[in-house]
Design an enzyme around this catalytic site. Sequence first.
Site, PDB file in Angstrom:
ATOM      1  N   ARG A   1     -14.565 -14.741 -11.327  1.00  0.00           N
ATOM      2  CA  ARG A   1     -14.165 -13.328 -11.362  1.00  0.00           C
ATOM      3  C   ARG A   1     -15.369 -12.386 -11.355  1.00  0.00           C
ATOM      4  O   ARG A   1     -15.364 -11.384 -10.660  1.00  0.00           O
ATOM      5  CB  ARG A   1     -13.313 -13.048 -12.614  1.00  0.00           C
ATOM      6  CG  ARG A   1     -11.885 -13.475 -12.490  1.00  0.00           C
ATOM      7  CD  ARG A   1     -11.055 -13.090 -13.719  1.00  0.00           C
ATOM      8  NE  ARG A   1      -9.760 -13.723 -13.653  1.00  0.00           N
ATOM      9  CZ  ARG A   1      -8.758 -13.280 -12.881  1.00  0.00           C
ATOM     10  NH1 ARG A   1      -8.926 -12.200 -12.143  1.00  0.00           N
ATOM     11  NH2 ARG A   1      -7.617 -13.930 -12.835  1.00  0.00           N
TER      12      ARG A   1
ATOM     13  N   HIS B   1       1.777   1.066 -13.327  1.00  0.00           N
ATOM     14  CA  HIS B   1       2.526  -0.144 -13.674  1.00  0.00           C
ATOM     15  C   HIS B   1       4.020   0.179 -13.643  1.00  0.00           C
ATOM     16  O   HIS B   1       4.428   1.212 -14.209  1.00  0.00           O
ATOM     17  CB  HIS B   1       2.113  -0.648 -15.061  1.00  0.00           C
ATOM     18  CG  HIS B   1       2.825  -1.901 -15.461  1.00  0.00           C
ATOM     19  ND1 HIS B   1       2.471  -3.146 -14.977  1.00  0.00           N
ATOM     20  CD2 HIS B   1       3.901  -2.092 -16.273  1.00  0.00           C
ATOM     21  CE1 HIS B   1       3.292  -4.050 -15.490  1.00  0.00           C
ATOM     22  NE2 HIS B   1       4.172  -3.441 -16.270  1.00  0.00           N
TER      23      HIS B   1
ATOM     24  N   VAL C   1      -6.859  -9.121 -12.318  1.00  0.00           N
ATOM     25  CA  VAL C   1      -7.354  -8.630 -13.611  1.00  0.00           C
ATOM     26  C   VAL C   1      -8.859  -8.393 -13.464  1.00  0.00           C
ATOM     27  O   VAL C   1      -9.581  -9.262 -12.954  1.00  0.00           O
ATOM     28  CB  VAL C   1      -7.082  -9.659 -14.733  1.00  0.00           C
ATOM     29  CG1 VAL C   1      -7.724  -9.197 -16.046  1.00  0.00           C
ATOM     30  CG2 VAL C   1      -5.574  -9.826 -14.923  1.00  0.00           C
ATOM     31  N   LEU C   2      -9.315  -7.217 -13.848  1.00  0.00           N
ATOM     32  CA  LEU C   2     -10.729  -6.871 -13.687  1.00  0.00           C
ATOM     33  C   LEU C   2     -11.504  -7.261 -14.943  1.00  0.00           C
ATOM     34  O   LEU C   2     -10.974  -7.226 -16.056  1.00  0.00           O
ATOM     35  CB  LEU C   2     -10.858  -5.370 -13.426  1.00  0.00           C
ATOM     36  CG  LEU C   2     -10.271  -4.927 -12.071  1.00  0.00           C
ATOM     37  CD1 LEU C   2     -10.057  -3.422 -12.027  1.00  0.00           C
ATOM     38  CD2 LEU C   2     -11.164  -5.382 -10.916  1.00  0.00           C
TER      39      LEU C   2
ATOM     40  N   ASP D   1      -2.560  -4.318 -18.740  1.00  0.00           N
ATOM     41  CA  ASP D   1      -1.576  -3.223 -18.851  1.00  0.00           C
ATOM     42  C   ASP D   1      -1.521  -2.654 -20.265  1.00  0.00           C
ATOM     43  O   ASP D   1      -0.454  -2.276 -20.766  1.00  0.00           O
ATOM     44  CB  ASP D   1      -0.178  -3.729 -18.426  1.00  0.00           C
ATOM     45  CG  ASP D   1      -0.187  -4.233 -16.990  1.00  0.00           C
ATOM     46  OD1 ASP D   1       0.537  -5.214 -16.721  1.00  0.00           O
ATOM     47  OD2 ASP D   1      -0.931  -3.673 -16.157  1.00  0.00           O
TER      48      ASP D   1
ATOM     49  N   GLY E   1       0.782  -1.228   0.000  1.00  0.00           N
ATOM     50  CA  GLY E   1       0.000   0.000   0.000  1.00  0.00           C
ATOM     51  C   GLY E   1       0.816   1.281   0.000  1.00  0.00           C
ATOM     52  O   GLY E   1       0.341   2.332   0.422  1.00  0.00           O
TER      53      GLY E   1
ATOM     54  N   GLY F   1      -7.571  -5.228 -21.685  1.00  0.00           N
ATOM     55  CA  GLY F   1      -6.324  -6.008 -21.776  1.00  0.00           C
ATOM     56  C   GLY F   1      -5.581  -5.973 -20.455  1.00  0.00           C
ATOM     57  O   GLY F   1      -6.060  -5.408 -19.473  1.00  0.00           O
TER      58      GLY F   1
ATOM     59  N   MET G   1      -3.449  -6.631  -7.649  1.00  0.00           N
ATOM     60  CA  MET G   1      -2.891  -7.693  -8.495  1.00  0.00           C
ATOM     61  C   MET G   1      -3.958  -8.611  -9.091  1.00  0.00           C
ATOM     62  O   MET G   1      -3.735  -9.799  -9.274  1.00  0.00           O
ATOM     63  CB  MET G   1      -1.884  -8.525  -7.687  1.00  0.00           C
ATOM     64  CG  MET G   1      -0.778  -7.698  -7.073  1.00  0.00           C
ATOM     65  SD  MET G   1       0.054  -6.631  -8.271  1.00  0.00           S
ATOM     66  CE  MET G   1       1.270  -7.756  -8.910  1.00  0.00           C
TER      67      MET G   1
ATOM     68  N   ASN H   1      -4.478   2.798 -13.444  1.00  0.00           N
ATOM     69  CA  ASN H   1      -3.504   1.853 -12.893  1.00  0.00           C
ATOM     70  C   ASN H   1      -2.108   2.448 -12.930  1.00  0.00           C
ATOM     71  O   ASN H   1      -1.801   3.295 -13.768  1.00  0.00           O
ATOM     72  CB  ASN H   1      -3.526   0.549 -13.714  1.00  0.00           C
ATOM     73  CG  ASN H   1      -2.618  -0.530 -13.128  1.00  0.00           C
ATOM     74  OD1 ASN H   1      -2.588  -0.730 -11.914  1.00  0.00           O
ATOM     75  ND2 ASN H   1      -1.885  -1.222 -13.973  1.00  0.00           N
TER      76      ASN H   1
HETATM   77  C1  GRF Z   1       4.304  -1.437  -7.041  1.00  0.00           C
HETATM   78  O1  GRF Z   1       5.530  -1.591  -7.746  1.00  0.00           O
HETATM   79  C2  GRF Z   1       3.166  -1.386  -8.042  1.00  0.00           C
HETATM   80  O2  GRF Z   1       3.533  -0.768  -9.271  1.00  0.00           O
HETATM   81  C3  GRF Z   1       2.904  -2.822  -8.257  1.00  0.00           C
HETATM   82  O3  GRF Z   1       2.890  -3.316  -6.924  1.00  0.00           O
HETATM   83  C4  GRF Z   1       3.989  -2.706  -6.231  1.00  0.00           C
HETATM   84  C5  GRF Z   1       3.649  -2.479  -4.783  1.00  0.00           C
HETATM   85  O4  GRF Z   1       2.764  -1.421  -4.719  1.00  0.00           O
HETATM   86  N1  GRF Z   1       1.704  -3.055  -8.979  1.00  0.00           N
HETATM   87  P1  GRF Z   1       2.217  -0.892  -3.282  1.00  0.00           P
HETATM   88  O5  GRF Z   1       3.425  -0.624  -2.386  1.00  0.00           O
HETATM   89  O6  GRF Z   1       1.347  -1.998  -2.700  1.00  0.00           O
HETATM   90  O7  GRF Z   1       1.464   0.352  -3.620  1.00  0.00           O
END
Ligand code: GRF
Length: 202
Positions: free
Chosen positions: A66, A110, A93-94, A146, A13, A144, A91, A108
Amino acid sequence: MTLKLGVLVSGSGSNLQAILDAIKHDTLDAECRLVVSNKPDAYALTRAREARIPFVALDHKKFAHREAFDRQLVEHLKEAGVECVALAGFMRVLTPLFLESFPNNVVNIHPSLLPAFPGVNAQKQAFDYGVRVTGCTVHFVDNGVDTGPIILQGAVNVEQDDSVENLRDRILKTEHRLFVEGLSLIAQGRVSVKDRRVTIRA
Ligand code: GRF
């Protein structure tokens, strides 16, 4: 206009924290209405609790498929009055069902310069490939992985003595800055999308 934000998380987070800190310091005109994690033990939920932000743990393993998870997710977000959804280290996929509920309003972060190195462990993908420059991308989410229209990108040099870990840390710092900047531009009403091209008005 104050952006009515929902933030989806799965892990530590730190991007959520960057958003909450920016709201607190008036550098992001937004109100975080709800934080949802698909991982009940995500430290991101502790950050939400400490910031007195409403939060929900929605364990995706408890759903048959899902769409059922996404339907419940949409319900929580709509009930909280969320208009824009930020995926901050989320983490999952929606499904189109989710994206249709927040058209062109799911954003998002990435940790690579898309379209290079989509998917998981993008930092390690770039490091192992031997690139000299990588970075991060703030983009709208489409159906898609990313692949949605790009809002902002930030470059991070790969140093000769870099390890994956310290490269990951440097990219993360850029993510924190760029994600807040992208959400702030949306809050200011300065971002529009036509086909794949994003326009940011001065
Ligand atoms: C980050 O590198 C983000 O880009 C990836 O997860 C990592 C951890 O993010 N998707 P956070 O610290 O939980 O915000």
